[in-house]
Scaffold this motif. Structure first.
Motif, PDB file in Angstrom:
ATOM      1  N   HIS A  44       0.890  -1.302  -0.018  1.00  0.00           N
ATOM      2  CA  HIS A  44      -0.001   0.161  -0.210  1.00  0.00           C
ATOM      3  C   HIS A  44       0.862   1.124  -0.047  1.00  0.00           C
ATOM      4  O   HIS A  44       0.527   2.164  -0.832  1.00  0.00           O
ATOM      5  CB  HIS A  44      -1.004  -0.060   1.206  1.00  0.00           C
ATOM      6  N   ARG A  45       2.108   1.203   0.808  1.00  0.00           N
ATOM      7  CA  ARG A  45       2.721   2.458   0.699  1.00  0.00           C
ATOM      8  C   ARG A  45       3.368   2.754  -0.439  1.00  0.00           C
ATOM      9  O   ARG A  45       3.593   3.830  -0.747  1.00  0.00           O
ATOM     10  CB  ARG A  45       3.929   2.024   1.981  1.00  0.00           C
ATOM     11  N   GLU A  46       3.739   1.783  -1.485  1.00  0.00           N
ATOM     12  CA  GLU A  46       4.063   1.959  -2.768  1.00  0.00           C
ATOM     13  C   GLU A  46       3.183   2.657  -3.705  1.00  0.00           C
ATOM     14  O   GLU A  46       3.526   3.323  -4.348  1.00  0.00           O
ATOM     15  CB  GLU A  46       4.358   0.692  -3.379  1.00  0.00           C
ATOM     16  N   CYS A  47       2.064   2.722  -3.190  1.00  0.00           N
ATOM     17  CA  CYS A  47       0.853   3.420  -3.888  1.00  0.00           C
ATOM     18  C   CYS A  47       0.667   4.905  -3.229  1.00  0.00           C
ATOM     19  O   CYS A  47      -0.627   5.375  -3.517  1.00  0.00           O
ATOM     20  CB  CYS A  47      -0.303   2.667  -4.090  1.00  0.00           C
ATOM     21  N   GLU A  48       1.119   5.271  -2.352  1.00  0.00           N
ATOM     22  CA  GLU A  48       1.024   6.453  -1.584  1.00  0.00           C
ATOM     23  C   GLU A  48       0.781   7.749  -2.201  1.00  0.00           C
ATOM     24  O   GLU A  48       1.365   8.069  -3.257  1.00  0.00           O
ATOM     25  CB  GLU A  48       2.272   6.918  -0.596  1.00  0.00           C
ATOM     26  N   GLY A  49      -0.027   8.320  -1.791  1.00  0.00           N
ATOM     27  CA  GLY A  49      -0.467   9.639  -2.354  1.00  0.00           C
ATOM     28  C   GLY A  49      -1.817   9.373  -3.247  1.00  0.00           C
ATOM     29  O   GLY A  49      -2.606  10.516  -3.952  1.00  0.00           O
ATOM     30  N   ASP A  50      -2.229   8.162  -3.786  1.00  0.00           N
ATOM     31  CA  ASP A  50      -3.515   7.743  -4.370  1.00  0.00           C
ATOM     32  C   ASP A  50      -4.608   7.406  -3.375  1.00  0.00           C
ATOM     33  O   ASP A  50      -4.483   6.235  -2.977  1.00  0.00           O
ATOM     34  CB  ASP A  50      -3.046   6.943  -5.438  1.00  0.00           C
ATOM     35  N   GLU A  51      -5.253   8.236  -3.055  1.00  0.00           N
ATOM     36  CA  GLU A  51      -6.162   7.911  -1.942  1.00  0.00           C
ATOM     37  C   GLU A  51      -7.433   7.073  -2.567  1.00  0.00           C
ATOM     38  O   GLU A  51      -7.984   6.570  -1.836  1.00  0.00           O
ATOM     39  CB  GLU A  51      -7.097   9.553  -1.795  1.00  0.00           C
ATOM     40  N   GLN A  52      -7.501   6.561  -3.936  1.00  0.00           N
ATOM     41  CA  GLN A  52      -8.223   5.656  -4.362  1.00  0.00           C
ATOM     42  C   GLN A  52      -7.583   4.234  -4.149  1.00  0.00           C
ATOM     43  O   GLN A  52      -8.416   3.172  -4.382  1.00  0.00           O
ATOM     44  CB  GLN A  52      -8.560   6.121  -5.927  1.00  0.00           C
ATOM     45  N   VAL A  53      -6.454   4.138  -3.801  1.00  0.00           N
ATOM     46  CA  VAL A  53      -5.765   2.764  -3.637  1.00  0.00           C
ATOM     47  C   VAL A  53      -6.009   2.478  -2.326  1.00  0.00           C
ATOM     48  O   VAL A  53      -5.499   3.037  -1.181  1.00  0.00           O
ATOM     49  CB  VAL A  53      -4.427   2.813  -4.195  1.00  0.00           C
ATOM     50  N   ILE A  54      -6.294   1.005  -2.155  1.00  0.00           N
ATOM     51  CA  ILE A  54      -6.550   0.587  -0.661  1.00  0.00           C
ATOM     52  C   ILE A  54      -5.911  -0.839  -0.464  1.00  0.00           C
ATOM     53  O   ILE A  54      -5.540  -1.454  -1.544  1.00  0.00           O
ATOM     54  CB  ILE A  54      -7.864   0.449  -0.158  1.00  0.00           C
ATOM     55  N   ALA A  55      -5.548  -1.038   0.467  1.00  0.00           N
ATOM     56  CA  ALA A  55      -5.021  -2.676   0.677  1.00  0.00           C
ATOM     57  C   ALA A  55      -5.829  -3.185   1.542  1.00  0.00           C
ATOM     58  O   ALA A  55      -5.964  -2.770   2.801  1.00  0.00           O
ATOM     59  CB  ALA A  55      -3.227  -2.392   0.999  1.00  0.00           C
ATOM     60  N   LEU A  56      -6.417  -4.410   1.261  1.00  0.00           N
ATOM     61  CA  LEU A  56      -7.294  -5.151   2.163  1.00  0.00           C
ATOM     62  C   LEU A  56      -6.532  -6.441   2.374  1.00  0.00           C
ATOM     63  O   LEU A  56      -5.685  -7.202   1.701  1.00  0.00           O
ATOM     64  CB  LEU A  56      -8.531  -5.615   1.378  1.00  0.00           C
ATOM     65  N   SER A  57      -6.527  -6.595   4.032  1.00  0.00           N
ATOM     66  CA  SER A  57      -5.959  -7.874   4.295  1.00  0.00           C
ATOM     67  C   SER A  57      -6.706  -8.362   5.712  1.00  0.00           C
ATOM     68  O   SER A  57      -6.989  -7.421   6.500  1.00  0.00           O
ATOM     69  CB  SER A  57      -4.655  -7.675   4.846  1.00  0.00           C
ATOM     70  N   LYS A  58      -6.634  -9.573   5.719  1.00  0.00           N
ATOM     71  CA  LYS A  58      -7.615 -10.117   6.936  1.00  0.00           C
ATOM     72  C   LYS A  58      -7.239  -9.434   8.339  1.00  0.00           C
ATOM     73  O   LYS A  58      -8.080  -9.089   9.141  1.00  0.00           O
ATOM     74  CB  LYS A  58      -7.642 -11.611   6.840  1.00  0.00           C
TER      75      LYS A  58
END
Length: 190
Positions: A44-58
């Motif tokens: 997720h950190r690799e996509c920082e700055g893009d508010e539309q990107v999320i990382a979902l994990s259990k």
């Protein structure tokens, strides 16, 4: 994005954090969960700055309120999202617009168990796919088995092998091995 570095970093961070549990199995599950959580954060950190990107994990509830779940289909799903007005309540509902990463992790040293989870990546529509497994005595045979399914996988496909959680105390270094599927073979990523 240097996938080997991200996996090494997540492994190194997890090694120092998750040694709690009443049984050996519980300690191993906690270590594995910590690794998955750290890897989700790193991706997720690799996509920082893009508010539309999320990382979902259990094991990470950062987006539960916005998206309604912790985990979606895979151990880790990194995706671009958007919203639509719900109409009835005046609120917004989130939905996936593009899969960026689909990640599966299986720490059993059993090729059958690995292939069961690896199959999910064949079904995945994400641009990038990563399977994380344990280091085994015959990595060539392990990769051969995964390669049979990899032939049918689209996108950028990687395999990372890390020490089994039960061996973390004995692992002097974050010895992570990563391969990328290219045309019809696994190539080492160094």
């Amino acid at each position: 994005m240097e996938i080997r570095h991200l996996v090494e970093t997540a492994f190194g961070e997890a090694r120092g954090r998750a040694d709690n549990g009443k049984s050996r199995g519980e300690v191993n599950r906690n270590r594995s969960a910590e690794f998955v959580s750290r890897l989700a954060t790193a991706l997720h950190r690799e996509c920082e700055g893009d508010e539309q990107v999320i990382a979902l994990s259990k094991h990470n509830a950062d987006h539960r309120e916005r998206f309604g779940v912790n985990e979606l289909l895979f151990d880790i799903t990194v995706c671009r999202t958007d919203t639509v007005a719900s109409g009835t309540s005046g609120g917004e509902l989130s939905f996936v617009t593009k899969g960026l990463w689909a990640v599966e992790s299986e720490m059993a040293k059993d090729k059958r168990e690995a292939l069961i989870d690896f199959n999910k990546l064949v079904l995945a529509g994400a641009e990038n796919k990563l399977f994380v497994g344990p280091q085994v005595s015959d990595e060539g045979d392990y990769l051969r088995v995964l390669g049979a399914a990899a032939r049918h996988c689209s996108g950028n496909l990687f395999v990372a092998l890390i020490p089994h959680p039960g061996e973390w105390a004995d692992a002097a270094h974050a010895d992570v091995r990563v391969w990328q599927w290219t045309a019809s073979a696994w190539e080492s990523v160094n």
